[in-house]
Scaffold this active site. Structure first.
Site, mmCIF file in Angstrom:
data_model
loop_
_atom_site.group_PDB
_atom_site.id
_atom_site.type_symbol
_atom_site.label_atom_id
_atom_site.label_comp_id
_atom_site.label_asym_id
_atom_site.label_seq_id
_atom_site.Cartn_x
_atom_site.Cartn_y
_atom_site.Cartn_z
ATOM 1 N N THR A 84 -42.869 -27.842 32.242
ATOM 2 C CA THR A 84 -43.197 -26.775 30.735
ATOM 3 C C THR A 84 -43.602 -27.073 30.193
ATOM 4 O O THR A 84 -44.509 -28.097 30.070
ATOM 5 C CB THR A 84 -41.145 -27.071 30.095
ATOM 6 O OG1 THR A 84 -41.780 -28.310 29.786
ATOM 7 C CG2 THR A 84 -39.719 -27.242 30.749
ATOM 8 N N HIS A 107 -32.796 -34.952 34.785
ATOM 9 C CA HIS A 107 -33.826 -33.310 34.259
ATOM 10 C C HIS A 107 -34.481 -34.213 34.856
ATOM 11 O O HIS A 107 -35.884 -33.336 34.736
ATOM 12 C CB HIS A 107 -33.894 -33.735 33.005
ATOM 13 C CG HIS A 107 -33.860 -32.552 32.235
ATOM 14 N ND1 HIS A 107 -34.967 -31.458 33.052
ATOM 15 C CD2 HIS A 107 -33.685 -32.259 31.175
ATOM 16 C CE1 HIS A 107 -35.531 -30.505 32.104
ATOM 17 N NE2 HIS A 107 -34.427 -30.235 30.991
ATOM 18 N N SER A 135 -38.608 -24.953 24.851
ATOM 19 C CA SER A 135 -38.793 -25.020 25.830
ATOM 20 C C SER A 135 -39.491 -23.868 26.492
ATOM 21 O O SER A 135 -39.231 -21.902 26.244
ATOM 22 C CB SER A 135 -38.121 -25.685 26.839
ATOM 23 O OG SER A 135 -38.396 -25.868 28.261
ATOM 24 N N TYR A 159 -38.878 -27.470 18.121
ATOM 25 C CA TYR A 159 -39.521 -27.465 19.469
ATOM 26 C C TYR A 159 -38.581 -26.269 20.580
ATOM 27 O O TYR A 159 -37.468 -25.785 20.341
ATOM 28 C CB TYR A 159 -39.256 -28.801 20.323
ATOM 29 C CG TYR A 159 -39.202 -28.839 22.013
ATOM 30 C CD1 TYR A 159 -40.769 -29.019 22.298
ATOM 31 C CD2 TYR A 159 -38.362 -28.118 22.659
ATOM 32 C CE1 TYR A 159 -40.346 -29.553 23.985
ATOM 33 C CE2 TYR A 159 -38.418 -28.387 24.201
ATOM 34 C CZ TYR A 159 -39.895 -28.359 25.192
ATOM 35 O OH TYR A 159 -39.794 -28.735 25.813
#
Length: 542
Positions: free
Chosen positions: A384, A254, A373, A371
């Site tokens: 993001t 990532h 994204s 949360y």
């Protein structure tokens, strides 16, 4: 943030997205599908590097801008003016700077902070099977893709290799704590393995050929998210995993990029392999090849001493202990989806997020930090921003649905749904346009720490700690190419919620550790969705 983190990339950072099966069953065999996916990936890479890949564009009025006529027109406008032409029809080009890390890239462990390595000159593919690593060229010296028949033959050669599973599978080291892995990598290089590691790092990508069939969605999720640790190189920018029954997925590291870039790649590969496959069932994996696979395919051998072998064994133990704690379950809600929600002028994403709030409240009697994204690719080098779906509006609505449904008419509940939808839409627009607060506060905290300054009292406030302990970590990516995606929770007492709102159904793929009951959570989410769609039918709930 990503490169400085010392935790394992497995479960903590790497997500997966699995491909839908090819609509023609005969093309889903492991060898045929893997060969076609490699060919399509190379074609995508060549198109990208030639500057011919169609740009990512966000169309606010697709009827005007997402048309062949407009694309032909804008092609003739000078680059310095083309943005303004797109702006006039509400079409906004998105940043694609991440894409150059998609191929020939690897996260290399270093003590304290990792680094990203990219070598665009690499022409070979890394293939893993039974913990062994093989390489062969998929691009020739002139920059052209080698013959598809050769790729097919070389993969067939690897699948036919009778060698037993690797006794000391090196790939599991990439699942280690990053400082531990950095130290072991230094020992690998010192032991004379630098050239082999360079071949791994510079490969276009990693293809993992697994020797088992997928039993169901849950087994698929576990295998594609983490597997057994032996047949993966988690540090590659992305790995394409193909099981024995042809089920396939992308698992990606990532730090270099986000799901938007990977999804574009996945969409193109799926479309290309299903519409224009270059390898077909019944093709001989050797008779039509122009190159002898025995000489073209090289198995990488590594020199290991007792310390390295012990490090591999310890990494495997740590890996097995970590993944054994993860539970995954899935939900397919078939009583409604995007079309019905849009008819009521409700945001499909807002309703999915509301169902998670209701579900958690129903199960645990409270709401928690959540949360979601949101891509900021509208900005140069944008990554993001965070959408915060848990709001006073969702709290009010969840309380009414879960704790006091009999006190509200269907009309009153519908108004609460609309209020949640409106506010969630506002939050989403603000996040996409750089008006969120999470990344801003994170950047100031990072800069203060980098300069040795004392942290502002805001960062020591319990409320700031609570909002960043994201018990519900959520992400959605829907596509005709993707069947499901998933990731692990970001905190020990959290849920990792991958979801998609489709035309007439809603899917969730959720993970948890022992502190939470994922099965009960999904039952509560299912009940919440049922209540929402009951209200949309004009019926009260009680």
């Amino acid at each position: 943030m990503y490169l400085s983190a010392r935790e394992s990339v497995v479960l903590n950072f790497n997500p997966f997205m699995s491909f839908n099966p090819d609509p023609r069953p005969e093309y889903n065999g492991q060898l045929v599908r893997a060969a076609n996916m490699v060919c399509s990936a190379v074609r995508f890479m060549k198109t990208l590097r030639a500057g011919l890949l169609a740009p990512e564009v966000f169309h606010l009025n697709p009827a005007k801008s997402d048309t062949d006529g407009f694309k032909r027109l804008i092609r003739w406008v000078p680059p310095s003016l083309s943005w303004y032409g797109a702006y006039l029809v509400n079409a906004y080009p998105l940043d694609m700077s991440q894409y150059f890390r998609l191929f020939n890239s690897t996260r290399v462990p270093r003590r304290g902070r990792d680094e990203l390595f990219t070598d665009a000159a690499g022409r070979h593919l890394l293939v893993m099977r039974k913990g062994h690593m093989y390489v062969f060229d998929v691009v020739d010296r002139d920059g052209n893709m080698v013959r598809p028949a050769d790729i097919h033959a070389h993969l067939g050669h690897i699948l036919a290799d009778p060698a037993p599973a690797a006794a000391h599978p090196l790939g599991v080291l990439t699942s280690e704590n990053r400082d531990v892995w950095a130290g072991l990598r230094e020992k690998l290089v010192a032991a004379g393995n630098g050239e082999a590691l360079r071949a791994v790092d510079s490969a276009l990508f990693c293809l993992c050929l697994d020797d088992e069939d997928m039993r169901d969605h849950i087994h698929t999720s576990h295998n594609m998210l983490h597997g057994d640790g032996r047949n993966r190189w988690y540090d590659k920018s992305f790995s394409m995993v193909v099981a024995r029954d042809g089920q396939a997925a992308v698992n990606f590291e990532h730090s270099w990029g986000d799901g938007v870039a990977v999804l574009r790649f996945q969409n193109e590969v799926f479309q290309d392999t299903t519409e224009k496959p270059l390898v077909h069932p019944g093709s001989s994996s050797s008779s039509s090849a122009a190159v002898d696979s025995a000489s073209a395919v090289r198995r990488l051998d590594f020199r290991l001493d007792d310390e390295l072998r012990a490090g591999i064994a310890a990494a495997q133990q740590s890996f097995d202990a970590a993944v054994s704690r993860l539970t995954i379950d899935a939900l397919e809600f078939k009583k409604g989806g995007k079309e019905q929600l849009k008819r009521q002028k409700l945001s499909p994403d807002a309703m999915a997020q509301l169902a998670f709030q209701m579900g958690f409240l129903r199960q645990y009697g409270q709401t928690v930090a959540t949360y979601e994204s949101c891509s900021t690719a509208a900005f140069r080098h944008g990554r993001t921003e965070t959408i915060r779906p848990a709001t006073v509006h969702t709290h009010r609505c969840a309380e009414a649905f879960v704790r006091r449904p009999a006190e509200h008419s269907a009309g009153q509940l519908l108004e609460l749904l609309k209020e949640c939808s409106r506010y969630h839409g506002q939050l989403t627009k603000e996040a996409a346009m750089g008006q969120g607060f999470d990344r801003h506060l994170f950047a100031m905290r990072y800069l203060a720490a980098a300069k040795g300054q004392a942290l502002h009292e805001l960062y020591r406030d319990p409320a700031y700690g609570a909002i960043n302990h994201n018990v519900l970590s959520t992400s959605t990516l829907t596509s005709p190419a993707v069947s499901l995606g998933g990731f692990a929770p970001v905190v020990p007492d959290g849920f990792g919620v991958g979801y998609g709102v489709h035309d007439d159904w809603i899917g969730c793929n959720v993970s948890s550790y022992p502190a939470r009951d994922v099965h009960e959570f999904l039952r509560c989410v299912d009940k919440s969705l049922e209540d929402i769609f009951t209200v949309l039918e004009g019926k009260a709930i009680g």
